[in-house]
Design a protein around this motif. Structure first.
Motif, PDB file in Angstrom:
ATOM      1  N   PHE A  84       0.831  -1.413   0.062  1.00 36.84           N
ATOM      2  CA  PHE A  84      -0.052   0.073  -0.108  1.00 36.84           C
ATOM      3  C   PHE A  84       0.799   1.366   0.156  1.00 36.84           C
ATOM      4  CE2 PHE A  84      -2.755  -3.180   1.901  1.00 36.84           C
ATOM      5  CZ  PHE A  84      -3.852  -2.946   1.179  1.00 36.84           C
ATOM      6  N   LEU A  85       2.287   1.134   0.094  1.00 40.18           N
ATOM      7  CA  LEU A  85       3.017   2.331   0.031  1.00 40.18           C
ATOM      8  C   LEU A  85       2.955   3.199  -1.221  1.00 40.18           C
ATOM      9  CD1 LEU A  85       6.281   1.008   1.932  1.00 40.18           C
ATOM     10  CD2 LEU A  85       4.470   2.620   2.684  1.00 40.18           C
ATOM     11  N   ASP A  86       3.079   2.618  -2.396  1.00 35.38           N
ATOM     12  CA  ASP A  86       2.742   3.044  -3.758  1.00 35.38           C
ATOM     13  C   ASP A  86       2.237   2.326  -4.799  1.00 35.38           C
ATOM     14  OD1 ASP A  86       3.059   4.807  -5.488  1.00 35.38           O
ATOM     15  OD2 ASP A  86       5.090   4.806  -6.038  1.00 35.38           O
ATOM     16  N   PRO A  87       0.832   1.757  -4.541  1.00 34.68           N
ATOM     17  CA  PRO A  87       0.275   0.882  -5.092  1.00 34.68           C
ATOM     18  C   PRO A  87      -0.246   1.127  -6.745  1.00 34.68           C
ATOM     19  CG  PRO A  87      -1.231   1.563  -3.634  1.00 34.68           C
ATOM     20  CD  PRO A  87       0.009   2.386  -3.365  1.00 34.68           C
ATOM     21  N   GLU A  88      -0.098   0.396  -7.317  1.00 32.36           N
ATOM     22  CA  GLU A  88      -0.966   0.529  -8.822  1.00 32.36           C
ATOM     23  C   GLU A  88      -2.543   0.475  -8.605  1.00 32.36           C
ATOM     24  OE1 GLU A  88       0.396   1.089 -11.599  1.00 32.36           O
ATOM     25  OE2 GLU A  88       2.176   1.050 -11.028  1.00 32.36           O
ATOM     26  N   PRO A  89      -3.274   1.222  -9.567  1.00 29.74           N
ATOM     27  CA  PRO A  89      -4.516   1.661  -9.262  1.00 29.74           C
ATOM     28  C   PRO A  89      -5.197   0.205  -9.476  1.00 29.74           C
ATOM     29  CG  PRO A  89      -3.837   3.410 -10.490  1.00 29.74           C
ATOM     30  CD  PRO A  89      -2.687   2.347 -10.262  1.00 29.74           C
ATOM     31  N   ARG A  90      -4.671  -0.486 -10.365  1.00 32.24           N
ATOM     32  CA  ARG A  90      -5.430  -1.718 -10.969  1.00 32.24           C
ATOM     33  C   ARG A  90      -5.489  -2.845  -9.688  1.00 32.24           C
ATOM     34  NH1 ARG A  90      -3.525  -3.353 -16.802  1.00 32.24           N
ATOM     35  NH2 ARG A  90      -1.972  -1.988 -16.429  1.00 32.24           N
ATOM     36  N   PHE A  91      -4.138  -2.599  -9.000  1.00 32.07           N
ATOM     37  CA  PHE A  91      -4.195  -3.567  -7.745  1.00 32.07           C
ATOM     38  C   PHE A  91      -5.100  -3.252  -6.533  1.00 32.07           C
ATOM     39  CE2 PHE A  91      -2.424  -3.644  -3.451  1.00 32.07           C
ATOM     40  CZ  PHE A  91      -2.369  -5.174  -3.149  1.00 32.07           C
ATOM     41  N   LEU A  92      -5.423  -1.936  -6.388  1.00 33.79           N
ATOM     42  CA  LEU A  92      -6.316  -1.244  -5.406  1.00 33.79           C
ATOM     43  C   LEU A  92      -7.737  -1.842  -5.764  1.00 33.79           C
ATOM     44  CD1 LEU A  92      -4.748   2.125  -4.734  1.00 33.79           C
ATOM     45  CD2 LEU A  92      -4.501   0.032  -3.137  1.00 33.79           C
ATOM     46  N   LEU A  93      -7.996  -1.695  -6.979  1.00 35.25           N
ATOM     47  CA  LEU A  93      -9.321  -1.971  -7.438  1.00 35.25           C
ATOM     48  C   LEU A  93      -9.634  -3.530  -7.332  1.00 35.25           C
ATOM     49  CD1 LEU A  93     -12.064  -1.137  -8.598  1.00 35.25           C
ATOM     50  CD2 LEU A  93     -11.089  -1.328 -10.923  1.00 35.25           C
ATOM     51  N   SER A  94      -8.722  -4.176  -7.625  1.00 37.58           N
ATOM     52  CA  SER A  94      -8.938  -5.609  -7.444  1.00 37.58           C
ATOM     53  C   SER A  94      -9.150  -6.081  -6.143  1.00 37.58           C
ATOM     54  CB  SER A  94      -7.818  -6.390  -7.974  1.00 37.58           C
ATOM     55  OG  SER A  94      -7.833  -7.835  -7.735  1.00 37.58           O
ATOM     56  N   GLU A  95      -8.446  -5.641  -5.116  1.00 35.57           N
ATOM     57  CA  GLU A  95      -8.357  -5.856  -3.804  1.00 35.57           C
ATOM     58  C   GLU A  95      -9.779  -5.357  -3.297  1.00 35.57           C
ATOM     59  OE1 GLU A  95      -6.146  -7.300  -1.402  1.00 35.57           O
ATOM     60  OE2 GLU A  95      -5.562  -8.043  -3.300  1.00 35.57           O
ATOM     61  N   LEU A  96     -10.134  -4.130  -3.666  1.00 33.51           N
ATOM     62  CA  LEU A  96     -11.207  -3.445  -3.181  1.00 33.51           C
ATOM     63  C   LEU A  96     -12.524  -4.191  -3.561  1.00 33.51           C
ATOM     64  CD1 LEU A  96     -12.443  -1.176  -1.422  1.00 33.51           C
ATOM     65  CD2 LEU A  96     -12.612   0.223  -3.236  1.00 33.51           C
ATOM     66  N   ASN A  97     -12.514  -4.664  -4.876  1.00 33.33           N
ATOM     67  CA  ASN A  97     -13.869  -5.540  -5.457  1.00 33.33           C
ATOM     68  C   ASN A  97     -14.024  -6.733  -4.492  1.00 33.33           C
ATOM     69  OD1 ASN A  97     -14.622  -3.818  -7.379  1.00 33.33           O
ATOM     70  ND2 ASN A  97     -13.221  -4.483  -8.822  1.00 33.33           N
ATOM     71  N   GLN A  98     -12.812  -7.327  -4.238  1.00 32.80           N
ATOM     72  CA  GLN A  98     -12.814  -8.663  -3.414  1.00 32.80           C
ATOM     73  C   GLN A  98     -13.526  -8.661  -1.959  1.00 32.80           C
ATOM     74  OE1 GLN A  98      -9.093 -10.789  -3.446  1.00 32.80           O
ATOM     75  NE2 GLN A  98      -8.504 -10.075  -5.445  1.00 32.80           N
ATOM     76  N   HIS A  99     -13.358  -7.453  -1.651  1.00 32.08           N
ATOM     77  CA  HIS A  99     -13.797  -7.308  -0.279  1.00 32.08           C
ATOM     78  C   HIS A  99     -15.125  -6.725  -0.048  1.00 32.08           C
ATOM     79  CE1 HIS A  99      -9.520  -7.460   0.756  1.00 32.08           C
ATOM     80  NE2 HIS A  99      -9.854  -7.681   2.288  1.00 32.08           N
ATOM     81  N   MET A 100     -15.685  -6.009  -1.272  1.00 36.57           N
ATOM     82  CA  MET A 100     -17.127  -5.621  -1.335  1.00 36.57           C
ATOM     83  C   MET A 100     -17.937  -6.300  -2.391  1.00 36.57           C
ATOM     84  SD  MET A 100     -16.625  -2.738   0.402  1.00 36.57           S
ATOM     85  CE  MET A 100     -17.599  -1.438  -0.082  1.00 36.57           C
ATOM     86  N   ALA A 101     -19.331  -6.198  -1.887  1.00 31.99           N
ATOM     87  CA  ALA A 101     -20.275  -6.765  -2.745  1.00 31.99           C
ATOM     88  C   ALA A 101     -20.391  -6.383  -4.236  1.00 31.99           C
ATOM     89  CB  ALA A 101     -21.820  -6.485  -2.147  1.00 31.99           C
TER      90      ALA A 101
END
Length: 268
Positions: free
Chosen positions: A187-204
């Motif tokens: 999370f220090l300097d992440p790629e947007p696609r990584f963040l979106l993928s992680e967020l989608n996995q945690h949300m409905a």
């Protein structure tokens, strides 16, 4: 030209500890800074207090005289500061030279940085006094091990950046308390696609469009970059200070070179 850091962030994020460690570091390298307390509820300090809002107004006095609770009392104190800002700052700043470096240790109430105009007006007064000011936003590193908390922290920091309109440095505090630093590195300097993928996995699934909009917002404002701060390491403190100094153009005329800091370097 004066220079100032406005140290902000949620309650418990380590603002006062950061100010104390910064003061000790500067004392070691024989650099003069002055720490200013802007928290009317503060009681104990590990650093010499150059200016103190409690000399103007105290939270305990407000709560006792007006019957307000801690949050309402603090907001009353900050509004009182705003009303007397010009006189208070003029009187206090007369004791300092034009090139002095001030660090303001602020309260942890998040509304002060999001929608209440007190600190914004405070910053405008400092600018009129010919100060270059940087917002230093601290976020507890233990808050960053979950993608939803990361996005929440980013949005809170973004809200402060928009409200204050200042050069902005994000710091991950309490790195010395993180047991598994690999949880933080992503999370220090992440790629947007990584963040979106992680967020989608945690949300409905129905939140997919909202997730995409949130990540685009965070990315567009360059809010996905955090500087880790481990107060046990002098090089870590030095690197953070160099980034802040650069943002407010401090020491531009001095021929000083600071070696790049590797967050993974465990040497002192």
């Amino acid at each position: 030209m004066g220079y100032a850091q406005l140290v902000i962030g949620p309650a418990g994020s380590g603002k006062s500890t950061y100010c104390s460690s910064l003061y000790q570091h500067c004392e070691t390298i024989r650099r003069t800074i002055h720490i200013v307390n802007l928290d009317p509820a503060a009681e104990h300090f590990d650093y010499p207090v150059a200016m103190d809002i409690r000399e103007l107004i105290s939270l305990d006095d407000v709560m006792e005289e007006l019957g307000l609770g801690p949050n309402g009392g603090l907001m009353y104190c900050m509004e009182h500061l705003e009303e007397n800002l010009d006189d208070w700052l003029t009187e206090e700043l007369d004791n300092y030279l034009d090139d002095d470096y001030l660090v303001f240790d602020c309260p942890g109430q998040i509304e002060l940085y999001s929608h209440v105009p007190v600190l914004r007006n405070f910053v405008e007064h400092l600018k009129r006094k010919n100060f270059n000011v940087c917002a230093v936003y601290l976020l507890d590193s233990q808050f960053m091990t979950d993608i939803t908390k990361f996005v929440s922290g980013c949005l809170a920091s973004l809200s402060a950046m928009v409200q204050l309109e200042l050069p902005h440095v994000n710091i991950l505090s309490k790195m010395d308390l993180v047991s598994n630093k690999k949880d933080i590195e992503d999370f220090l300097d992440p790629e947007p696609r990584f963040l979106l993928s992680e967020l989608n996995q945690h949300m409905a699934p129905q939140f997919a469009k909202l997730n995409k909009a949130l990540i685009e917002l965070v990315n567009d404002y360059s809010m996905v970059s955090f500087i880790p701060l481990d107060l046990r390491k002098e090089k870590s403190i030095q690197y953070v200070l160099s980034q802040i100094d650069n943002s407010i153009q401090y020491g531009e005329d001095a021929d000083v070179k600071i070696k790049d800091f590797d967050p993974e370097d465990d040497d002192e």
